[in-house]
Design an enzyme around this catalytic site. Structure first.
Site, PDB file in Angstrom:
ATOM      1  N   LYS A  81      46.013  34.144  51.967  1.00  0.00           N
ATOM      2  CA  LYS A  81      45.804  33.725  50.443  1.00  0.00           C
ATOM      3  C   LYS A  81      47.062  32.746  50.188  1.00  0.00           C
ATOM      4  CE  LYS A  81      43.570  35.102  46.616  1.00  0.00           C
ATOM      5  NZ  LYS A  81      42.040  35.478  46.856  1.00  0.00           N
ATOM      6  N   GLY A 182      37.545  40.228  30.721  1.00  0.00           N
ATOM      7  CA  GLY A 182      37.494  39.245  31.695  1.00  0.00           C
ATOM      8  C   GLY A 182      35.985  38.616  31.466  1.00  0.00           C
ATOM      9  N   GLY A 184      34.761  35.271  32.436  1.00  0.00           N
ATOM     10  CA  GLY A 184      34.854  34.042  33.213  1.00  0.00           C
ATOM     11  C   GLY A 184      33.443  33.930  34.042  1.00  0.00           C
ATOM     12  N   VAL A 186      32.947  35.662  36.925  1.00  0.00           N
ATOM     13  CA  VAL A 186      32.787  36.685  37.249  1.00  0.00           C
ATOM     14  C   VAL A 186      32.254  37.645  36.403  1.00  0.00           C
ATOM     15  CG1 VAL A 186      33.834  38.696  38.752  1.00  0.00           C
ATOM     16  CG2 VAL A 186      34.346  36.464  39.509  1.00  0.00           C
TER      17      VAL A 186
END
Length: 353
Positions: A81, A182, A184, A186
């Site tokens: 990452k 959330g 967004g 996804v």
């Protein structure tokens, strides 16, 4: 920033590198957790951290999660990452992206990057001008690749259906109440898929206008961000940032299932047990949210081999996510060990730890 090996989230990582390029303003952290199964694969997060220690923590935790995610998804990739420490204005320039691409390239293929929070497909195109160790790039119709968000959403949708079947004994989602944190790429994708199956949706986002727009589209309800974890529902689906499931967060939950796409949802390892003690079925995040990395990894592997990758192969692999979740839940039910620990043990065995 303190020595990374003294951090609580350091897990014998193979490499942790701080990248600085004063000319472009780039400060980034690249963490490789394990390359036991292949090059470390995982997206780049572009985020402003008032305390750089939080960026280091994210890099450590997210890279470890990618090791587990890729292993459990059956991919020949390790876990890595990157975190770019953005300034308060989140200034992103071509020079900064170029410098980051050079840093990835300098690792010689040990790390393969892609999109994450704050990074777009266009950003990955810019990075790809400096390195070939990148995925999530635009592809032709019918091929795997591009924005991984819709594929992540697809896997979460399948996982929620599996969780509802396991916990509630239902094979359909009609009338099942889902609270999504959330909205967004996804979270919005999950909401749209659930709405088609008749689920009753409550949504929230820090961008409250976006949440209200999505709620109207899917025939649901929008609530303030601070209210979403307390909504009475069957399924709470976290699809924003992680570490929200701590003592306080879990105490607020009024649900029987937690299943969503946010990485590192459990603030600390002990919080999985706390969920189990409350009788809440937990879908380990790195298992249910693997759809995006499946697409990204297959895109990269196919391109490396010089072949296009059929999108149907991605869908086929994403469709296996429910079976992995069922195996975890079955072992958890039989042993009394919380689902997160069962999943961790499976993943650790796969990466030789």
């Amino acid at each position: 920033m303190t020595a990374f090996w003294t951090e609580a989230d350091y897990d014998d990582h193979e490499l942790v590198e701080v990248v600085r390029d004063a000319k472009s303003g780039l400060t980034a952290i690249v963490a490789l957790h394990s390359t036991h199964l292949g090059p470390g694969a995982g997206g780049t997060r572009f985020w402003h951290y008032p305390d750089p220690k939080d960026g280091l923590r994210d890099a450590l935790r997210l890279s470890r999660g990618m090791s587990y995610k890729n292993a459990m998804a059956g991919l020949p990739m390790g876990g890595g990452k990157a975190v770019i420490l953005a300034d308060e204005d989140r200034t992103k320039t071509p020079e900064l992206l170029a410098a980051f691409g050079d840093a990835v390239d300098a690792l010689g293929g040990k790390y393969v990057t892609a999109e994450d929070v704050g990074i777009s497909e266009a950003d990955m195109v810019a990075v790809s001008q400096r390195t070939s160790y990148v995925s999530g790039l635009p592809v032709g119709e019918g091929q795997a690749g591009g924005d991984p968000g819709p594929f992540t959403a697809m896997g979460i949708y399948h996982g929620i259906k599996a969780a509802v079947a396991h916990k509630m004994g239902r094979d359909d989602l009609g009338g099942v109440r889902v609270a999504l944190q959330g909205t967004g790429s996804v979270g919005g994708g999950v909401a749209r898929l659930l709405a088609k199956d008749g689920a009753k949706l409550v949504v929230a986002d820090v961008d409250e206008a976006r949440a209200k727009t999505l709620a109207k589209e899917v025939g649901g309800e929008a609530v303030a961000p601070e209210q979403i974890m307390s909504v009475a529902c069957d399924v709470f689906s976290p699809n924003a940032l992680g570490a929200i499931l701590d003592e306080e967060g879990i105490a607020r939950l009024d649900c029987t299932i937690v299943a969503g796409g946010a990485n590192n949802q459990l603030a600390r390892p002990q919080h999985g047990k706390l969920l189990a003690e409350r009788g809440i079925l937990y879908a380990p995040d790195y298992v249910i949210n693997a759809g995006g990395i499946i697409s990204v990894a297959l895109e990269y592997l196919c391109r490396t081999d010089g072949n296009p990758c059929d999108i149907n192969e991605v869908r086929k692999r994403i469709a296996l996510i429910p079976e992995r979740l069922k195996a975890i839940w079955q072992e958890s039910d039989e042993t009394g060990v919380s689902a997160d620990v069962v999943a961790d043990r499976m993943a650790q065995k796969l990466i030789g730890r």
